[in-house]
Enzyme design. Structure first.
Site, short mmCIF file in Angstrom:
data_model
loop_
_atom_site.label_atom_id
_atom_site.label_comp_id
_atom_site.label_asym_id
_atom_site.label_seq_id
_atom_site.Cartn_x
_atom_site.Cartn_y
_atom_site.Cartn_z
N MET A 1 0.84 -1.39 -0.15
CA MET A 1 -0.13 -0.02 0.08
C MET A 1 0.96 1.34 0.13
O MET A 1 1.56 1.45 0.99
CB MET A 1 -0.75 -0.10 1.19
CG MET A 1 -1.86 -1.23 1.28
SD MET A 1 -2.92 -1.13 -0.10
CE MET A 1 -2.82 -2.89 -0.70
N CYS A 2 0.93 1.80 -1.00
CA CYS A 2 2.18 2.75 -1.10
C CYS A 2 1.90 3.93 -2.38
O CYS A 2 0.97 3.93 -3.13
CB CYS A 2 3.26 1.79 -1.65
SG CYS A 2 3.46 0.61 -0.68
N GLY A 3 2.88 4.77 -2.53
CA GLY A 3 3.30 5.52 -3.73
C GLY A 3 4.19 5.19 -4.44
O GLY A 3 5.32 4.97 -3.96
#
Lengths: 308, 450, 225
Positions: A1-3
């Site tokens: 879950m990230c950018g």
């Protein structure tokens, strides 16, 4: 879950600014992942040496004589360039395997990446702090990938941070959550693949490495990943010469791409791209599900090597 | 069954023996599946026996601790929810709230009764899948508006009428699953509220339509806060499956309150196999969720509401001792209203069931008139009387919890601690991380080699 | 026209200003500059005002809109006009995934392409897309109209209820329970109006209509997947 952010330069005039552009893109994605951040930079290639990026939580002690001891052990010249908790060791290409073995056995430092152009810097913390520690903004290069992490199930540590090194000059970052990584990790470990953490992305990276060690091209490895990895993923991968993107068949983790004559860029959100030169005139689109995209410096005008 | 092990004129014989694996219940279900080709759908929560609060006991005060006097010495019960970001946190008189149950699953009068009873007791009610009804908003002094994957009846006006917003990611009866409301209950009014054709089976999605994962949830919460002017608390509800990670991520995504629902938590309708085989008992979830809150330095900053099989003031006190800030009740509230009451036994028999076992809520033929949209059956239920009964029940639960807390020397329910408890089974000791009675040990206690 | 610069004004201030507008406001025209991909721009509006966003936006632009007209002079991120009740949202560029998700009413016009899940769970909204839509568009669409002047991606209208889908170009594949349906005169009329409201110069006769086969409406073992 990230950018995720990625930048592949077609216009060599932009190369001195690569680190600064990537840093700006990554800092914009801070909200998507406050736990750790990392950047892979594809920089200079001196034609003779391998670069090993290593990390230590006690860098003063670990890096003090590392170049000398490694040089003695290898019987070859080794240089060390330190950046905060990381250091880049340069050594002759034919000594790379020995060096990796020696460093792993000694256990003093952790290997972040290996390759002729790739350097990986990653630590726990916010993107702006991590980028400042390593002065990423000053780095030049041909392409690079950045990642900011919101950990889902595995530990918030340096080793859990992205990018993951998947082989010589190869790296991978991930947004999503794999659902079969535990059994895949056991399978890969039984076949002798080295995996250090409980992180799902490291398994994805190790899987690609294993496929490529067994003769697959990166494109082929990514295509087979669509069959063998379960769960949600947007992957961005880097190679010495190229830059690729693939999303799972459901494709609900965000991905935006932009292309101009000067660059190809990737962002988890459009916000990451807004400061790029000429973005208002760029071709902006979202990659299709279950489709491998790939760009190469050797052939930058044929962008989407779409497959699968 | 009496069985002679000999025949008059023959040798001793082996009496018939039923299988412990293929029990009569199991065999009946196999025959039902073979005949119909559909899995069993029902309402309610897990019916199997799992380690529960009954396996925990309180250590009352004697000489080492001093108890408080009942009636005279104060034992506070109030709780404030949503202190992290909301301008208007919810202040409740008691730490027992009413869990989300939809209009559609329940009749309008049943929703009204929940509002009446909860308001009289000084606590909140919660909407469900299907939108906000006038019955409910009108009779609830504090109403939590659920934000669900289906978005049935979702609109900004109701959103702004809510006292809190609960983003439902999962529920204990079916973590990872969506909703089901079979055609029998999709009446004109339910269909209209949900923009669905009348009489069809309604399938609710398991994921939200416009975000996936905590990174996107953070942006969704930003939108909800902007629409409601940052006034009301945002809860995030998860089913008890991976409570440590889910609580951590809810906090990272910006929750004011985490709602944690164990596998005993009910549902209006879903597959029996889902209810009985997915999720963890609430007893096993609370400490893990609290550990996540503590690791994030957010325990008591982000409040924790737990639910799933809470039936009495003792259960309330045990939840709070394990670290929860409040509880939510669903099934117990329905029973208080009159669900599964033996007075309807004759009619339960006609439906092939018996009082206490009736769980075909989705069929809409509830003799008690609570889980139905049938006007004749619904007319049996009096919302004023129902509200009175719920208020009584909530007051008893609170008094019971206070009784226990005073016995432990506490002037407020929120001062109960895990150290006030012991466990009478190994399983409960391990799950609640409190000592097995008579020992200072529980399975998994750090440093004990187990 | 009031101008709000998101480079210097906080999002909270922007939305609070727009929320403060009543039905009989005099300040009917607003311009938002420097959105630079910001999320939750002009969400929860409830007044007959016109908002012009000069640039591209992030997630949930004009979310839960009522009455207002929001015109994005750029591209919009995920969930533009999600759960819209009434009013109009226009996107000059492309829209990311979930455009018009769960919308109950109003009109969403996308002049470029829409990505995946356009019109997911739509409940009465009208969506007109000048370009293409991505995979899983109109998933579980309940009611309203989706017009696609270009092509539709995979699994169009999967598990659809009573929404109407009109597509001019190709459909890569239809989702479960979605079928092509006869285009009758009343549908041509509906479509003509939608095309006009959406500013498309396409002719209704060029489109095909898709909708629910209604085979999933009540459980049947043969539909299990």
């Amino acid at each position: 879950m990230c950018g995720i952010v990625g930048l592949f330069l077609k216009d060599s005039a932009l190369e001195p600014q690569l680190g600064a552009m990537l840093t700006d893109m990554l800092v914009t994605m801070t909200d998507r992942g406050p736990d750790s951040a990392g950047i892979a930079i594809y920089g200079d290639d001196d034609g003779a040496n391998t670069k090993l990026t290593v990390q230590s939580d006690q860098p003063d002690a670990a890096f003090a004589d590392l170049d000398k001891t490694l040089s003695q052990a290898l019987g070859a010249p080794v240089t060390l360039e330190r950046r905060d908790t990381h250091a880049v060791l340069r050594l002759p290409r034919d000594k790379e395997m020995d060096a990796v073995r020696i460093l792993r056995d000694a256990g003093e430092v952790r290997l972040m990446s290996a390759g002729s152009t790739l350097e990986i810097y990653k630590e726990v913390g916010l993107p702006k702090d991590v980028a400042a520690r390593f002065d990423i903004a000053s780095m030049a290069g041909t392409h690079g990938i950045g990642h900011t992490r919101m950990a889902t199930e595995s530990a918030v540590t340096t080793l859990g941070a992205h990018p993951f090194n998947t082989g010589a000059d190869q790296c991978l970052v991930h947004n999503g959550s794999l659902s079969n990584h535990n059994s895949l990790r056991r399978k890969l470990q039984r076949m002798g693949v080295h995996i250090e953490t409980q992180n799902d992305t490291e398994v994805g990276a190790a899987y690609l490495t294993w496929r490529m060690q067994n003769g697959a091209s990166l494109g082929e490895a990514l295509e087979s990943a669509l069959d063998d990895l379960d769960g949600f993923f947007t992957f961005v991968v880097g190679t010495k010469d190229g830059f690729g993107v693939v999303r799972d068949p459901i494709a609900c983790k965000p991905a935006v791409m932009a292309e101009t004559d000067q660059y190809v860029a990737f962002g988890s959100e459009y916000r990451a791209l807004v400061n790029l030169p000429g973005i208002d005139e760029a071709r902006v689109w979202e990659p299709e599900p279950a489709t491998v995209y790939f760009w190469k410096h050797s052939d930058p005008q044929v962008p989407t090597g779409k497959a699968a | 069954m009496t069985m002679k092990d000999t025949k008059h004129d023959g040798p001793p014989r082996t009496p018939p023996r039923q299988s412990a694996t293929f029990t009569q219940d199991v065999n009946a279900e196999i025959r039902r599946a073979a005949a119909t080709g559909i899995y069993d759908i029902r309402g309610g929560g897990a019916k199997r026996k799992v380690p529960h609060f009954d396996d925990l006991l309180f250590l009352g005060a004697s000489i080492s601790r001093y108890p408080l006097e009942g009636y005279r010495e104060r034992c506070g019960t109030d709780v404030t929810l949503g202190t992290r970001h909301a301008k208007n946190p919810i202040k409740l008189d008691i730490p027992v709230t009413i869990a989300g149950m939809s209009f559609g699953a329940l009749s309008g009068a049943a929703k009204e009764a929940l509002g009446r009873g909860a308001s009289a007791a000084g606590t909140s009610t919660t909407t469900g899948d299907g939108g906000m009804t006038q019955e409910e908003r009108g009779h609830s002094s504090k109403l939590v508006y659920q934000y669900l994957p289906s978005r049935y009846g979702m609109n900004p006006d109701d959103l702004r009428k809510a006292d809190a917003i609960e983003v439902v990611v999962g529920q204990g009866a079916k973590p990872g699953g969506g909703g089901m409301l079979l055609g029998q209950k999709i009446s004109d009014r339910v269909a209209q509220m949900r923009n669905l054709p009348q009489g069809i089976d309604q399938r609710s999605a398991c994921r939200h339509p416009d975000w996936t994962g905590p990174d996107d949830l953070e942006i969704k919460i930003l939108e909800l806060r902007e629409i409601t002017g940052w006034k009301v608390p945002i809860y995030i509800k998860v089913g008890g499956a991976r409570p440590y990670f889910d609580t951590t991520l809810a906090i990272k995504a910006g929750a004011d309150v985490v709602v944690l629902d164990g596998m005993q938590g009910g549902t209006a309708a879903t597959q029996d196999v889902f209810i009985e085989h997915v999720g963890q008992p609430i007893l096993a979830c609370i400490r893990e969720s609290v550990r996540a809150l503590q690791d994030m330095n957010m325990h008591r900053e982000v409040q924790l509401i737990v639910s799933g099989g809470i039936r009495s003031g003792a259960d309330v006190a045990k939840c709070m001792a394990l670290g929860a800030d409040a509880v939510a009740i669903g099934t117990a509230a329905l029973i208080a209203l009159g669900d599964n009451d033996p007075r309807w036994e004759e009619e339960y028999q006609k439906l092939g069931t018996t009082a206490g076992a009736y769980d075909d809520w989705h069929e809409g033929r509830d003799p008690a008139g609570i889980t139905t949209q049938d006007p004749e059956l619904a007319a049996r239920f009096d919302p004023i009387e129902g509200g009175r009964r719920l208020n009584n029940f909530l007051k008893v639960m609170t008094l019971e919890a206070q009784t226990i807390a005073r016995a432990c020397g506490k002037n407020h329910l929120h001062n109960l601690e895990p150290e006030d408890l012991c466990a009478i089974t190994m399983e409960a000791a391990a799950m609640a991380k409190v000592p097995l009675a008579g020992t200072d040990w529980w399975p998994g206690k750090p440093g004990t080699g187990f | 026209m009031q101008t709000i610069d998101l480079g210097t004004t906080a999002l909270r201030e922007l939305n609070a200003s727009l929320h403060a507008q009543a039905a009989d406001t005099n300040q009917t025209a607003w311009e938002i500059v420097n959105p630079r991909g910001s999320h939750a721009v002009a969400v929860g509006l409830d007044a007959p005002i016109e908002v012009y966003v000069k640039g591209s936006t992030g997630y949930y632009t004009a979310g839960m809109n009522k009455q207002a007209t929001v015109h994005v002079h750029g591209s919009a991120g995920p969930g533009v006009a999600e759960n819209m009740i009434s009013g109009t949202v226009i996107v000059d560029g492309d829209a990311s995934q979930y455009a018009g998700a769960t919308g109950h009413g109003g009109t969403l016009v996308i002049k470029g392409n829409a990505s995946s899940r356009c019109g997911i769970s739509m409940k009465g909204i009208d969506i007109v897309v000048h370009g293409n839509v991505g995979h899983m568009s109109a998933f579980m669409a309940q009611s309203g109209n989706l017009v696609v002047c270009g092509d539709a991606g995979e699994a169009l209208g999967d598990s659809i209820y009573e929404a109407r889908l009109f597509v001019r170009g190709s459909v890569k594949s239809l989702g479960a329970d979605c079928i092509e349906k006869e285009m009758r005169p009343e549908h041509l009329e509906i479509l003509r109006d939608l095309l006009e409201r959406g500013g498309c110069d396409a002719r209704p006769e060029e489109f095909r209509r898709y909708g629910s086969a209604r085979q999933l409406y009540n459980f049947n073992i043969d539909n299990a997947y």
